[in-house]
Scaffold this motif. Structure first.
Motif, short mmCIF file in Angstrom:
data_model
loop_
_atom_site.label_atom_id
_atom_site.label_comp_id
_atom_site.label_asym_id
_atom_site.label_seq_id
_atom_site.Cartn_x
_atom_site.Cartn_y
_atom_site.Cartn_z
N ILE A 13 0.76 -1.11 -0.12
CA ILE A 13 -0.38 0.03 -0.02
C ILE A 13 0.82 1.18 -0.26
N THR A 16 -1.93 6.23 2.33
CA THR A 16 -2.82 5.50 3.10
C THR A 16 -3.98 6.63 3.39
N ASN A 20 -7.00 4.38 -0.27
CA ASN A 20 -6.28 2.97 -0.10
C ASN A 20 -6.56 2.55 1.46
N VAL A 24 -7.52 -1.22 2.00
CA VAL A 24 -6.83 -2.22 3.16
C VAL A 24 -8.06 -2.79 3.77
N ILE A 34 -1.03 -8.14 3.38
CA ILE A 34 -0.36 -6.72 3.07
C ILE A 34 0.87 -6.75 3.59
N ALA A 37 3.57 -0.87 3.97
CA ALA A 37 2.63 0.35 3.80
C ALA A 37 3.60 1.40 4.01
#
Length: 341
Positions: A13, A16, A20, A24, A34, A37
């Motif tokens: 990712i 954020t 996104n 998630v 995941i 990030a």
């Protein structure tokens, strides 16, 4: 890279924010791992991704500073990038991720049709992707409702004279940033100075919709023209997001009017509004074709943020299976659901 449906793609990712964060949430629901990030420096860095993205629990992945983090050794398949709409502003992120061997799916307006918006940067992205043997694709809510809806509505036609595209989007759903970009709260004079005389934050990007669809239908696009104008109401309107009432005559959004011509004589026009809503307004995207036969298709949505995030998520397997280089969604086939996973 191709995986079977039983194999869960491993995601990275990058960014954020609103979109996104929803990606998630979907990944956690589906059990897709995941791996890492990244976000710009700030309060989110060092916190668990699950907390940052509203899950209310830890995922065991800490958000890293995108400018100081290491990208080598990422054991992942695809990175989902959601930071800005401009290719040149995102290029550093693409470079970091593709040099690490990751396919990239970007939620950015220019990423849907890179060669139609910023050819110089598109050439760099395409070369970078091919050099690393990875794929670059732009996706999100436009995937089905702007690009594929426009393609599919022409399917029964034996003759096409023109296309028409109209949409209405509630700008506040994506947060205050988009509201600022489309000029909400500006006087008419301020709007013309920032968004008419100059491209502003959104100028030029909505031209690509008609260009992309016409090209996907096999037409040779010879010109695309866009003009921007403020959306004005004759009565005050209250914004829950801004927590204030905007007076009559103040800009409440942007209207994009785009006209395209082709060498084959087929024309296309779009009227796109990103603005505040009044009672009774419904988010929608409509395509109509004038030809034999004439037809129209309308897509209404009650959660455009989830639709954007889910489109990014549902494109993952297609992108992993696609050849290296820039691959636009019109070449990947219609978007398919992940409801059975």
């Amino acid at each position: 890279m191709t995986t079977s449906p039983a194999t869960k793609p491993r995601l990275v990712i990058y960014g954020t924010g609103t979109y996104n964060s929803r990606v998630v949430q979907i990944a956690a629901e589906k059990g897709w791992p995941i791996v890492a990030a990244f976000n710009r420096a700030g309060s989110k860095v060092g916190k668990d991704l699950g907390r940052v993205c509203g899950l209310g629990k830890d995922l065991g992945v800490l958000v890293q500073d995108c400018d100081t983090a290491r990208y080598d050794g990422l054991d992942a398949d695809v990175a989902i990038v959601a930071i800005t709409d401009r290719l040149h502003q995102n290029y550093t992120a693409y470079e970091r991720l593709m040099n690490a061997g990751l396919d990239v799916i970007c939620h950015g307006t220019e990423s849907y049709y890179p060669f139609g918006t910023d050819e110089a940067t598109a050439q760099k992205i395409d070369a970078l992707a091919k050099r690393n043997g990875v794929t670059f694709t732009g996706s999100g809510i436009w995937d089905m409702s702007r690009i594929w809806a426009g393609i599919l509505v022409t399917g029964p036609c034996t003759q096409i004279r023109s296309l028409y595209h109209r949409s209405l989007t509630e700008s506040g759903r994506a947060g205050k940033h988009l509201m600022k970009v489309v000029g909400i709260g500006l006087s008419q004079e301020e709007y013309y100075e920032k968004n008419v005389k100059n491209p502003g934050g959104v100028g030029g990007m909505y031209k690509t919709i008609l260009h992309h669809v016409l090209a996907a239908l096999g037409y040779t696009v010879t010109s695309v023209r866009e003009r921007r104008e403020p959306v004005l109401f004759e009565e005050p309107v209250y914004s829950k997001v801004l927590e204030q009432e905007l007076a009559a005559g103040v800009c409440v959004g942007t209207r994009f009017i785009v006209e395209a011509e082709t060498a084959e004589g087929v024309t296309a026009t779009s009227h796109i509004e990103l603005r505040l809503f009044r009672a009774g307004d419904v988010e929608h995207m409509m395509w109509a074709v004038e030809g034999k036969p004439s037809a129209r298709i309308t897509v209404e949505r009650d959660d455009s943020v989830h639709m954007s995030a889910a489109s990014l998520f549902n494109r993952v397997r297609d992108v992993m299976a696609a050849p290296p280089g820039i691959q636009v969604v019109s070449k990947l086939g219609p978007l398919r659901h992940t409801a059975l996973e």
